[in-house]
Design a protein around this motif. Sequence first.
Motif, mmCIF file in Angstrom:
data_model
loop_
_atom_site.group_PDB
_atom_site.id
_atom_site.type_symbol
_atom_site.label_atom_id
_atom_site.label_comp_id
_atom_site.label_asym_id
_atom_site.label_seq_id
_atom_site.Cartn_x
_atom_site.Cartn_y
_atom_site.Cartn_z
ATOM 1 N N MET A 4 0.653 -1.165 -0.085
ATOM 2 C CA MET A 4 -0.433 -0.159 -0.197
ATOM 3 C C MET A 4 0.793 1.243 0.032
ATOM 4 O O MET A 4 1.908 1.244 0.919
ATOM 5 C CB MET A 4 -0.954 -0.535 1.505
ATOM 6 N N MET A 5 0.590 1.846 -1.259
ATOM 7 C CA MET A 5 0.963 3.439 -0.622
ATOM 8 C C MET A 5 0.570 4.393 -0.634
ATOM 9 O O MET A 5 -0.411 4.562 -0.178
ATOM 10 C CB MET A 5 1.597 4.182 -2.368
ATOM 11 N N LEU A 6 1.805 5.333 0.524
ATOM 12 C CA LEU A 6 1.148 6.160 1.140
ATOM 13 C C LEU A 6 1.432 7.983 1.438
ATOM 14 O O LEU A 6 2.831 8.256 0.770
ATOM 15 C CB LEU A 6 0.892 6.002 3.042
ATOM 16 N N TRP A 7 0.546 8.624 1.076
ATOM 17 C CA TRP A 7 1.186 10.154 0.494
ATOM 18 C C TRP A 7 1.175 10.631 1.961
ATOM 19 O O TRP A 7 0.177 10.404 2.653
ATOM 20 C CB TRP A 7 0.414 10.629 -0.321
ATOM 21 N N GLY A 8 2.239 11.429 2.676
ATOM 22 C CA GLY A 8 2.099 12.439 3.254
ATOM 23 C C GLY A 8 2.446 13.729 2.718
ATOM 24 O O GLY A 8 3.250 13.561 1.764
ATOM 25 N N GLY A 9 2.423 15.037 3.148
ATOM 26 C CA GLY A 9 2.227 16.099 2.509
ATOM 27 C C GLY A 9 3.028 17.005 3.215
ATOM 28 O O GLY A 9 2.342 17.139 4.598
ATOM 29 N N HIS A 10 3.766 18.221 2.569
ATOM 30 C CA HIS A 10 4.040 19.524 3.514
ATOM 31 C C HIS A 10 3.296 20.305 2.700
ATOM 32 O O HIS A 10 2.980 20.626 1.204
ATOM 33 C CB HIS A 10 5.172 19.847 3.629
ATOM 34 N N ASN A 11 3.144 21.570 2.876
ATOM 35 C CA ASN A 11 2.431 22.690 2.878
ATOM 36 C C ASN A 11 3.262 23.883 2.526
ATOM 37 O O ASN A 11 3.969 24.371 3.858
ATOM 38 C CB ASN A 11 0.796 23.149 3.051
ATOM 39 N N GLY A 12 3.533 24.612 1.779
ATOM 40 C CA GLY A 12 4.780 26.029 1.675
ATOM 41 C C GLY A 12 4.790 26.978 0.835
ATOM 42 O O GLY A 12 3.479 26.290 -0.419
ATOM 43 N N VAL A 57 6.275 2.162 4.383
ATOM 44 C CA VAL A 57 6.370 1.389 5.521
ATOM 45 C C VAL A 57 6.654 0.532 5.595
ATOM 46 O O VAL A 57 5.596 -0.624 5.766
ATOM 47 C CB VAL A 57 5.397 1.512 6.597
ATOM 48 N N PRO A 58 7.954 -0.603 6.248
ATOM 49 C CA PRO A 58 8.085 -1.673 5.901
ATOM 50 C C PRO A 58 7.918 -1.863 7.396
ATOM 51 O O PRO A 58 6.967 -1.441 8.526
ATOM 52 C CB PRO A 58 9.021 -1.818 5.418
ATOM 53 N N ARG A 59 7.023 -2.899 7.711
ATOM 54 C CA ARG A 59 7.198 -3.989 8.551
ATOM 55 C C ARG A 59 8.897 -2.647 9.628
ATOM 56 O O ARG A 59 9.599 -3.290 9.348
ATOM 57 C CB ARG A 59 7.833 -5.346 8.392
ATOM 58 N N GLY A 60 7.252 -3.252 11.084
ATOM 59 C CA GLY A 60 8.444 -2.005 11.824
ATOM 60 C C GLY A 60 9.091 -1.081 11.759
ATOM 61 O O GLY A 60 10.058 -0.478 12.567
ATOM 62 N N GLU A 63 10.185 3.213 2.507
ATOM 63 C CA GLU A 63 10.150 3.830 1.255
ATOM 64 C C GLU A 63 10.014 4.245 0.735
ATOM 65 O O GLU A 63 8.794 4.496 0.006
ATOM 66 C CB GLU A 63 10.221 2.311 0.707
ATOM 67 N N LEU A 64 10.899 5.607 0.288
ATOM 68 C CA LEU A 64 10.404 6.728 -0.626
ATOM 69 C C LEU A 64 10.677 6.381 -2.057
ATOM 70 O O LEU A 64 11.591 5.708 -2.711
ATOM 71 C CB LEU A 64 11.343 8.239 -0.389
ATOM 72 N N PHE A 65 9.279 6.851 -2.922
ATOM 73 C CA PHE A 65 9.264 6.131 -4.319
ATOM 74 C C PHE A 65 9.656 7.432 -4.902
ATOM 75 O O PHE A 65 9.557 7.583 -6.323
ATOM 76 C CB PHE A 65 8.216 4.996 -4.454
ATOM 77 N N GLU A 66 8.664 8.388 -4.080
ATOM 78 C CA GLU A 66 8.257 9.211 -5.203
ATOM 79 C C GLU A 66 7.750 10.891 -4.116
ATOM 80 O O GLU A 66 7.872 10.985 -3.129
ATOM 81 C CB GLU A 66 7.235 10.069 -6.339
ATOM 82 N N ILE A 67 8.051 11.888 -4.524
ATOM 83 C CA ILE A 67 7.458 13.428 -4.226
ATOM 84 C C ILE A 67 6.989 14.367 -5.168
ATOM 85 O O ILE A 67 7.308 14.628 -6.035
ATOM 86 C CB ILE A 67 9.414 14.353 -3.741
#
Length: 184
Positions: free
Chosen positions: A1-9, A120-123, A142-146
């Motif tokens: 599962m891919m997760l996205w987080g972000g920063h606004n600026g 996010v890997p196990r642990g 594990e970062l795949f993209e920004i």
Amino acid sequence: MMLWGGHNGSLELRSEGGATRLTARFPYGRETEIAAGRLEVIAPRAFRDRIERGEEIHLLAGHDFNRPLAARSTGNLTLTDSDDALVIEAEIDSGTSWARDFLAAHGSGLIRGVSPGFRVPRGGERIERRGAGILRTIASAELFEISAVTRPAYPEAQIEARNWQPVGEVAERLVTHHFKRWRL
């Protein structure tokens, strides 16, 4: 599962002729509310593994792998990881319609955020109760993209992009890339 987080600026573009340069700063250790009662923080250097191994990572428009803006493999994306922040530097070629759309949307003030796409890997995470909610701390991912986005999850990132034309000694050190992009 891919997760996205972000920063606004702030996402800033300057047109002076030449290549468009983008610089983004994704600060670590900032708490944000992902959903009601669900807080998240990305720990310092959480993205280090794939970055240090030199693996492929893309800069995308809106988390869409069909709209790449830069990539490590093409030499126009550089990532610098530290205890304070992940710094993203890219050269954006306006030769594609989505790159032009991104530059126009930013110029209109519509795109101001940056958001990482990761697994996010196990642990790699710690979940703890905080009052009636929970706090998720991501220690390893594990970062795949920004991506450049309109609605990021995190409020502190800063992106700057500028169009620049080298002059003087700097211009003399540059060579022309086969796509007519300037490189140091």
